[in-house]
Design an enzyme around this catalytic site. Structure first.
Site, short mmCIF file in Angstrom:
data_model
loop_
_atom_site.label_atom_id
_atom_site.label_comp_id
_atom_site.label_asym_id
_atom_site.label_seq_id
_atom_site.Cartn_x
_atom_site.Cartn_y
_atom_site.Cartn_z
N ASP A 294 59.43 -39.79 4.14
CA ASP A 294 59.66 -40.99 4.94
C ASP A 294 59.71 -40.70 6.44
OD1 ASP A 294 60.01 -42.08 2.47
OD2 ASP A 294 61.99 -42.94 2.85
N HIS A 438 62.13 -36.21 4.24
CA HIS A 438 61.70 -36.76 5.52
C HIS A 438 60.92 -35.70 6.29
CE1 HIS A 438 65.02 -39.30 4.24
NE2 HIS A 438 64.52 -40.26 5.00
NI NI Z 1 63.73 -43.96 6.71
#
Ligand code: NI
Length: 483
Positions: A294, A438
């Site tokens: 992400d 991430h």
């Molecule tokens: Ni996010």
């Protein structure tokens, strides 16, 4: 030679008698203070009055000792077990008060004092969120405060704990919850200009200390920290209220759904799902696992793409729209190298409270930007912070998209440590698992080679979301793992 004046024998006798009398009085007072322990049986005066909440009454018990005044309010619900549990906690407060004032005398003309009461935070059907609080004035510079709270199911007479509402996802759910609590404490401290004491906060916020919670409304979970627990006495108590939307993925238990407005994942609105074409890898026979990244693209994404390519691993990227223009080459590469690209909204807005048109455009602007680069339609999205709600499901339905949640939370944004991230992935790996990472954090990208090595050795194939679920697995709904 001068004669010293001597005290006459009768006066000495009077003095001795007075001294003895004083000692006797003091001993009697101290003994009375210590022996009149405030077990409920000692309280003679019970009065009853209606509480403002239906079905809950108050038992008031007052006690006036030689050195103190005490007033305690016990809540009385329809469950005697619950009443006893709360009374036990209140009596512990009372014992502490009496231990503190034992063998001590208040300043002249003053009394030690104990005030104990409760607040019904919410009564919703059989669910009761309640807090008891006590104040002790024991002649110290500061009055002391203590608090305790619970949420009960009065029908079963059981406490609804964090473990109850998180159910199967308790470990991950609580870990995430504690991060949110600490963040909120840090925010509050910064606002008040109070130094944040990591050791103190860690000691107060963990699975051993926080088992109970308050549910003030269907959208909020609350934790109260009494004076002196997180910060100094003078800084007062701290209340942490968190929106439930950010924890929805973990709150899929029966009790959680009763207490909070939870949208069940994968079972939300009615939707006639079109025929789903499965991906190219046969995940029925191969152990498939999905790494998802992400918040990118970012400065470490190219390195990550190199790793994935070298190791024949496929992944999925949920992009923030604002980051796309600067990295359109990377977006092109993601698509060309077989990864799934999804929307993570234009600027990482938390979606459930947005207006429908704003919500749609937050998601769809990314789709358009990606489609311009890759020529392919975007069908998957991941809601920022995992926040789902009725408005999000409606938007997914309008946009004909599927939300991808996750089944393994690496919390890599909180712990920037490759070894911890690796550990969480390996511990949580299961066929069909969706892992959230991430790629904007170097520590996360650094953990990937070791994750791939270890799991490929176990026979896992790293697949994209499209390979795992097909092109648009559950439009209008959310998925978090493959069965
Ligand atoms: Ni996010």
């Amino acid at each position: 030679m001068s004669r010293r004046r001597s005290v006459s024998p009768p006066l000495i006798l009077v003095g001795v008698c007075l001294a003895v009398a004083l000692v006797v009085v003091a001993v009697i007072m101290i003994t009375r203070t210590t022996t009149q322990r405030a077990t409920p049986a000692d309280y003679e005066k019970y009065s009853w009055q209606d509480s403002k909440y239906k079905g809950i009454r108050t038992r008031i018990s007052k006690q006036h000792g030689p050195t103190y005044d005490s007033l305690i309010e016990y809540p009385v619900t329809k469950s005697s077990e619950v009443n006893q549990l709360i009374a036990d906690a209140i009596n512990d407060f009372d014992t502490a008060f009496h231990e503190q004032i034992a063998h001590r005398l208040p300043a002249r003309g003053e009394h030690f004092e104990q005030n104990t009461s409760y607040q019904v935070v919410r009564l919703y059907g059989d669910f009761l969120s309640i807090e008891v609080m006590t104040t002790r004035d024991t002649g110290e510079a500061n009055t002391q405060h203590d608090t305790k709270y619970w949420t009960f199911n009065l029908a079963t007479s059981k406490e609804v704990t964090l473990d109850t509402i998180f159910g199967d996802t308790a470990t991950d759910g609580k870990a995430r919850l504690f991060i949110y609590i600490k963040r909120d404490i840090a925010r509050q401290m910064a606002k008040k200009g109070i130094p944040y004491d990591v050791t103190r906060v860690n000691a107060a916020v963990n699975a051993g200390t926080i088992k109970s919670f308050l549910a003030p409304d269907a959208a909020t979970i609350r934790f109260d920290f009494g004076k002196g627990i997180i910060a100094s006495d003078a800084d007062g108590p701290i209340t942490v209220s968190l929106p439930i939307a950010n924890l929805q993925l973990f709150l899929q238990s029966h009790d959680a759904r009763h207490l909070f407005d939870i949208m069940p994942i994968g079972a939300a609105p009615e939707w006639d799902a079109p025929e789903v074409t499965k991906g190219s890898v046969d995940c029925e026979h191969v152990k498939c696992i999905a790494l998802t990244f992400d918040d990118g693209p970012g400065p470490f994404t190219a390195e990550l793409l190199d790793t994935l390519k070298r190791r024949h691993a496929y992944a999925s990227f949920f992009l923030i729209g604002q980051n796309i223009a600067r990295h359109d080459g990377l977006v092109k590469r993601m698509h060309a190298e077989g990864h799934t690209i999804g929307s993570h909204t234009w600027d990482h807005r938390v979606l459930p409270s947005l207006q429908p048109t704003v919500l749609d455009s937050e998601v769809a602007r990314v789709n358009d930007a990606v489609q311009k680069i890759t020529g392919t339609k975007v069908t998957y999205m991941r809601p920022p912070t995992g926040a789902l709600g009725p408005a999000v499901y409606s938007s997914l339905k309008r946009l004909n998209m599927t939300a991808v949640m996750w089944s393994v939370d690496t919390r890599d944004w909180a712990d920037r440590d490759s070894e911890i991230i690796y550990n969480r992935v390996i511990a949580g790996a299961k066929p069909g698992a969706v892992i959230i990472l991430h790629d904007i954090h170097k520590t996360s990208v650094d953990a990937v080679p070791r994750i791939i090595t270890a799991l490929q050795r176990q026979g896992y194939a790293f697949v994209s979301i499209e390979e795992l679920f097909g092109p648009n697995a559950a439009p209008g709904m959310a998925i978090s793992r493959a069965s």
